[in-house]
Design an enzyme around this catalytic site. Structure first.
Site, PDB file in Angstrom:
ATOM      1  N   GLY A  27      19.229  51.284  31.291  1.00 23.30           N
ATOM      2  CA  GLY A  27      19.468  52.045  32.516  1.00 23.30           C
ATOM      3  C   GLY A  27      18.180  52.185  33.312  1.00 23.30           C
ATOM      4  O   GLY A  27      17.149  52.553  32.746  1.00 23.30           O
ATOM      5  N   ALA A  54       1.152  50.160  38.608  1.00 22.96           N
ATOM      6  CA  ALA A  54      -0.047  50.506  37.835  1.00 22.96           C
ATOM      7  C   ALA A  54      -0.416  49.382  36.864  1.00 22.96           C
ATOM      8  O   ALA A  54      -1.601  49.065  36.679  1.00 22.96           O
ATOM      9  CB  ALA A  54       0.190  51.812  37.072  1.00 22.96           C
ATOM     10  N   VAL A  82       0.270  46.141  37.227  1.00 24.95           N
ATOM     11  CA  VAL A  82      -0.214  44.975  37.987  1.00 24.95           C
ATOM     12  C   VAL A  82      -1.640  45.213  38.486  1.00 24.95           C
ATOM     13  O   VAL A  82      -2.528  44.359  38.327  1.00 24.95           O
ATOM     14  CB  VAL A  82       0.742  44.678  39.170  1.00 24.95           C
ATOM     15  N   ARG A 126      21.836  45.466  30.869  1.00 24.93           N
ATOM     16  CA  ARG A 126      22.217  45.655  29.462  1.00 24.93           C
ATOM     17  C   ARG A 126      22.632  44.276  28.963  1.00 24.93           C
ATOM     18  O   ARG A 126      23.440  43.597  29.613  1.00 24.93           O
ATOM     19  CB  ARG A 126      23.353  46.663  29.348  1.00 24.93           C
ATOM     20  N   GLY A 129      14.481  52.442  27.473  1.00 23.57           N
ATOM     21  CA  GLY A 129      14.833  53.514  26.554  1.00 23.57           C
ATOM     22  C   GLY A 129      14.901  53.029  25.109  1.00 23.57           C
ATOM     23  O   GLY A 129      14.332  51.987  24.759  1.00 23.57           O
ATOM     24  N   ASP A 130      15.644  53.769  24.282  1.00 26.37           N
ATOM     25  CA  ASP A 130      15.635  53.466  22.841  1.00 26.37           C
ATOM     26  C   ASP A 130      16.207  52.077  22.539  1.00 26.37           C
ATOM     27  O   ASP A 130      15.693  51.366  21.665  1.00 26.37           O
ATOM     28  CB  ASP A 130      16.356  54.552  22.037  1.00 26.37           C
ATOM     29  N   THR A 161      13.604  56.376  30.810  1.00 25.22           N
ATOM     30  CA  THR A 161      15.027  56.704  30.645  1.00 25.22           C
ATOM     31  C   THR A 161      15.282  58.119  31.117  1.00 25.22           C
ATOM     32  O   THR A 161      14.552  59.046  30.725  1.00 25.22           O
ATOM     33  CB  THR A 161      15.504  56.544  29.194  1.00 25.22           C
ATOM     34  N   ASP A 215      17.511  59.932  30.130  1.00 20.70           N
ATOM     35  CA  ASP A 215      18.015  60.733  29.004  1.00 20.70           C
ATOM     36  C   ASP A 215      16.879  61.471  28.279  1.00 20.70           C
ATOM     37  O   ASP A 215      17.127  62.450  27.579  1.00 20.70           O
ATOM     38  CB  ASP A 215      18.757  59.848  27.995  1.00 20.70           C
ATOM     39  N   ASP A 265      15.308  60.815  25.598  1.00 22.11           N
ATOM     40  CA  ASP A 265      15.676  60.988  24.184  1.00 22.11           C
ATOM     41  C   ASP A 265      14.796  60.208  23.214  1.00 22.11           C
ATOM     42  O   ASP A 265      15.176  60.026  22.057  1.00 22.11           O
ATOM     43  CB  ASP A 265      17.154  60.600  23.989  1.00 22.11           C
ATOM     44  N   GLY A 308      23.363  61.718  29.980  1.00 21.21           N
ATOM     45  CA  GLY A 308      22.515  61.968  28.812  1.00 21.21           C
ATOM     46  C   GLY A 308      22.941  61.141  27.614  1.00 21.21           C
ATOM     47  O   GLY A 308      22.315  61.221  26.571  1.00 21.21           O
ATOM     48  N   ARG A 309      24.022  60.420  27.765  1.00 22.68           N
ATOM     49  CA  ARG A 309      24.611  59.611  26.679  1.00 22.68           C
ATOM     50  C   ARG A 309      24.910  60.467  25.463  1.00 22.68           C
ATOM     51  O   ARG A 309      25.969  61.063  25.407  1.00 22.68           O
ATOM     52  CB  ARG A 309      23.683  58.449  26.295  1.00 22.68           C
ATOM     53  N   GLU A 344      27.872  64.559  29.102  1.00 19.89           N
ATOM     54  CA  GLU A 344      28.903  63.518  29.009  1.00 19.89           C
ATOM     55  C   GLU A 344      29.197  63.166  27.544  1.00 19.89           C
ATOM     56  O   GLU A 344      28.426  63.502  26.644  1.00 19.89           O
ATOM     57  CB  GLU A 344      28.451  62.263  29.765  1.00 19.89           C
ATOM     58  N   GLN A 370      22.610  60.904  39.717  1.00 22.24           N
ATOM     59  CA  GLN A 370      21.492  61.481  38.973  1.00 22.24           C
ATOM     60  C   GLN A 370      20.382  60.458  38.728  1.00 22.24           C
ATOM     61  O   GLN A 370      19.219  60.796  38.560  1.00 22.24           O
ATOM     62  CB  GLN A 370      21.972  61.983  37.603  1.00 22.24           C
TER      63      GLN A 370
HETATM   64  N1  LIG Z   1      19.360  46.776  18.181  1.00 18.05           N
HETATM   65  C1  LIG Z   1      18.940  45.995  19.194  1.00 18.05           C
HETATM   66  N2  LIG Z   1      18.376  44.803  18.939  1.00 18.05           N
HETATM   67  C2  LIG Z   1      17.941  44.005  19.940  1.00 18.05           C
HETATM   68  N3  LIG Z   1      18.031  44.338  21.250  1.00 18.05           N
HETATM   69  C3  LIG Z   1      18.590  45.497  21.572  1.00 18.05           C
HETATM   70  C4  LIG Z   1      19.078  46.402  20.577  1.00 18.05           C
HETATM   71  N4  LIG Z   1      19.591  47.485  21.186  1.00 18.05           N
HETATM   72  C5  LIG Z   1      19.419  47.280  22.522  1.00 18.05           C
HETATM   73  N5  LIG Z   1      18.827  46.087  22.753  1.00 18.05           N
HETATM   74  C6  LIG Z   1      18.505  45.495  24.058  1.00 18.05           C
HETATM   75  O1  LIG Z   1      17.996  46.483  24.932  1.00 18.05           O
HETATM   76  C7  LIG Z   1      18.833  46.596  26.086  1.00 18.05           C
HETATM   77  C8  LIG Z   1      18.802  47.970  26.629  1.00 18.05           C
HETATM   78  O2  LIG Z   1      19.354  48.878  25.697  1.00 18.05           O
HETATM   79  P1  LIG Z   1      20.290  50.055  26.183  1.00 18.05           P
HETATM   80  O3  LIG Z   1      20.652  50.858  24.998  1.00 18.05           O
HETATM   81  O4  LIG Z   1      21.385  49.475  27.010  1.00 18.05           O
HETATM   82  O5  LIG Z   1      19.383  50.876  27.229  1.00 18.05           O
HETATM   83  P2  LIG Z   1      18.080  51.765  27.009  1.00 18.05           P
HETATM   84  O6  LIG Z   1      16.940  50.889  26.666  1.00 18.05           O
HETATM   85  O7  LIG Z   1      17.893  52.404  28.339  1.00 18.05           O
HETATM   86  O8  LIG Z   1      18.404  52.745  25.905  1.00 18.05           O
HETATM   87  C9  LIG Z   1      20.181  46.131  25.562  1.00 18.05           C
HETATM   88  O9  LIG Z   1      21.057  45.776  26.590  1.00 18.05           O
HETATM   89  C10 LIG Z   1      19.760  44.945  24.720  1.00 18.05           C
HETATM   90  O10 LIG Z   1      19.393  43.850  25.524  1.00 18.05           O
HETATM   91  O1  LIG Z   2      25.037  52.940  34.091  1.00 21.42           O
HETATM   92  P1  LIG Z   2      25.794  52.691  32.830  1.00 21.42           P
HETATM   93  O2  LIG Z   2      25.583  51.321  32.285  1.00 21.42           O
HETATM   94  O3  LIG Z   2      27.238  53.062  32.978  1.00 21.42           O
HETATM   95  O4  LIG Z   2      25.219  53.650  31.711  1.00 21.42           O
HETATM   96  C1  LIG Z   2      25.324  55.020  31.751  1.00 21.42           C
HETATM   97  C2  LIG Z   2      24.323  55.574  30.781  1.00 21.42           C
HETATM   98  O5  LIG Z   2      23.012  55.249  31.224  1.00 21.42           O
HETATM   99  C3  LIG Z   2      22.225  56.416  31.330  1.00 21.42           C
HETATM  100  O6  LIG Z   2      22.270  56.857  32.682  1.00 21.42           O
HETATM  101  C4  LIG Z   2      20.800  56.110  30.984  1.00 21.42           C
HETATM  102  O7  LIG Z   2      20.734  55.689  29.642  1.00 21.42           O
HETATM  103  P2  LIG Z   2      19.638  54.684  29.130  1.00 21.42           P
HETATM  104  O8  LIG Z   2      18.351  55.060  29.820  1.00 21.42           O
HETATM  105  O9  LIG Z   2      19.583  54.886  27.640  1.00 21.42           O
HETATM  106  O10 LIG Z   2      20.067  53.324  29.502  1.00 21.42           O
HETATM  107  C5  LIG Z   2      22.945  57.422  30.414  1.00 21.42           C
HETATM  108  O11 LIG Z   2      22.648  58.755  30.737  1.00 21.42           O
HETATM  109  C6  LIG Z   2      24.363  57.061  30.623  1.00 21.42           C
HETATM  110  O12 LIG Z   2      25.162  57.424  29.522  1.00 21.42           O
END
Ligand SMILES: Nc1ncnc2c1ncn2[C@@H]1O[C@H](COP(=O)(O)OP(=O)(O)O)[C@@H](O)[C@H]1O
Ligand SMILES: O=P(O)(O)OC[C@H]1O[C@](O)(COP(=O)(O)O)[C@@H](O)[C@@H]1O
Length: 334
Positions: free
Chosen positions: A11, A22, A24, A72, A102-103, A126, A128, A130, A171-172, A226, A257
């Site tokens: 996200g 920063a 670059v 994603r 994010g995570d 992120t 969130d 988190d 907030g997932r 959510e 948001q």
């Molecule tokens: N367990 C995993 N192993 C490898 N790549 C991952 C894994 N989990 C997520 N990713 C990669 O990171 C991208 C972003 O993760 P996602 O959970 O969608 O968002 P965020 O990084 O914001 O939490 C995923 O679409 C995927 O490409």
């Molecule tokens: O925009 P999408 O793909 O529907 O995802 C929504 C999710 O992304 C977020 O806005 C941000 O989450 P991440 O930063 O972990 O990607 C969450 O709060 C929400 O649940």
């Protein structure tokens, strides 16, 4: 060290552009080239690279989203896809990779580091907030501002019409955004994933009835994270309307948001973390997150950021619970 690559992944979060600037500009001063891959990990696999020059960075910090695009890309969990990414990075002559996300993105960064021997650094981005090991992530502060601005607007119409609103925030699976928004907007009730036990429907309904009795002309706002209530915000609004015989209006805030220009706090954080990421790479760090804790930039093993749950600040939870609805629930006789 000749070339560092950067991606934004998952996200988008307001402030990602300021972070790239920063990175670059700092790298430029060190004589290092920066290349960006569009669309996160997918862009690496598909070779969607673009060189980024400081001249292109003059006007990006104030913009929300990410000019590099994000995505994603669940396929990246596969070993063969991560190996393809490693091969592409080698073919492009990349010496280190910075992942802003994010995570999930950090899991991806760690996954890649099993197949790619060069340095990989994560920067938390992120809404969130988190990620364990950093007090704040890029985008969180702006998302709270965005949510509160929207809730304030709902408050005005709710107050004018004496209405109850159930407002769903993002907030997932984490309640940071909900907690901060609830305090700042002086919500009457708050439902977050970390709160155990959750308030029952009966308790919520009683509370709404009490408020209506004391302030028949007043508004009442519930902040709901959510992915919590069966049927989400619409389900809760329906359940509460039935239980109270007072119409409860559902209002999911959604992606407003996440969009919009980053506030000053996020731009400053993003700039600090971007510059520190280059310093961390030059000092040899890898598989680490560059975060911010206790007012200082910190380096945290990237695996720690996603293997442990980050707790809410209990003092803030207590603060909200001790003050919400005190004017219609306290029994001190005043
Ligand atoms: N367990 C995993 N192993 C490898 N790549 C991952 C894994 N989990 C997520 N990713 C990669 O990171 C991208 C972003 O993760 P996602 O959970 O969608 O968002 P965020 O990084 O914001 O939490 C995923 O679409 C995927 O490409
Ligand atoms: O925009 P999408 O793909 O529907 O995802 C929504 C999710 O992304 C977020 O806005 C941000 O989450 P991440 O930063 O972990 O990607 C969450 O709060 C929400 O649940």
């Amino acid at each position: 060290m000749k070339k560092i690559a950067v991606i934004t992944s998952g996200g988008d979060a307001p402030g990602m552009n300021a972070c790239i600037r920063a990175i670059v500009n700092t790298a430029w001063q060190e004589g290092i080239d920066i290349v960006g891959y569009r669309h996160g990990f997918r862009g690496i696999v598909e070779g969607l690279s673009q060189p980024i020059h400081p001249d292109d960075m003059r006007l990006v910090s104030q913009r929300g989203g990410t000019f590099l695009k994000s995505a994603r890309y669940p396929e990246f969990q596969r070993d063969d896809i991560a190996i393809q990414a490693a091969e592409q990075l080698d073919a492009d002559g990349v010496d280190a990779l910075i992942v802003i996300g994010g995570d999930g993105s950090f899991r991806g960064a760690h996954h890649l580091s099993k197949f790619w021997s060069k340095q990989v650094i994560g920067i938390p981005g992120t809404i969130d907030n988190d990620l364990t090991g950093t007090d704040v992530a890029i985008g969180f502060s702006t998302a709270v501002d965005n949510a509160v601005e929207a809730i304030d607007k709902i408050r005005e119409t709710a107050e004018a019409m004496a209405r109850v609103f159930i407002i769903e925030v993002m907030g997932r699976r984490a309640g940071f955004l909900g907690l901060h928004a609830a305090i700042a907007a002086a919500a009457e009730a708050m439902i977050l994933p970390e709160i155990d036990p959750q308030p029952s429907l009966g308790d919520l309904a009683d509370n709404i009835r009490q408020a209506r009795k004391k302030f028949p002309d007043g508004s009442y706002i519930v902040i709901l994270s959510e992915n919590l209530w069966p049927g989400g915000v619409h389900g809760l609004a329906e359940n509460l309307s039935q239980a109270t015989q007072i119409t409860c209006h559902p209002c999911p805030l959604g992606h407003l948001q996440r969009g919009g220009r980053p506030n000053a706090q996020d731009r400053i954080l993003a700039t600090q973390l971007g510059q520190s990421a280059i310093s961390a790479i030059l000092s040899g760090s890898s598989d680490m997150m560059i975060g911010f804790a206790n007012e200082h930039v910190v380096e945290v093993p990237i695996t720690r950021t996603f293997t442990r749950d980050k707790p809410l600040d209990q003092s803030l939870v207590d603060l909200q619970f001790s003050l919400q609805g005190v004017n219609f629930t306290s029994e001190n006789g005043r």
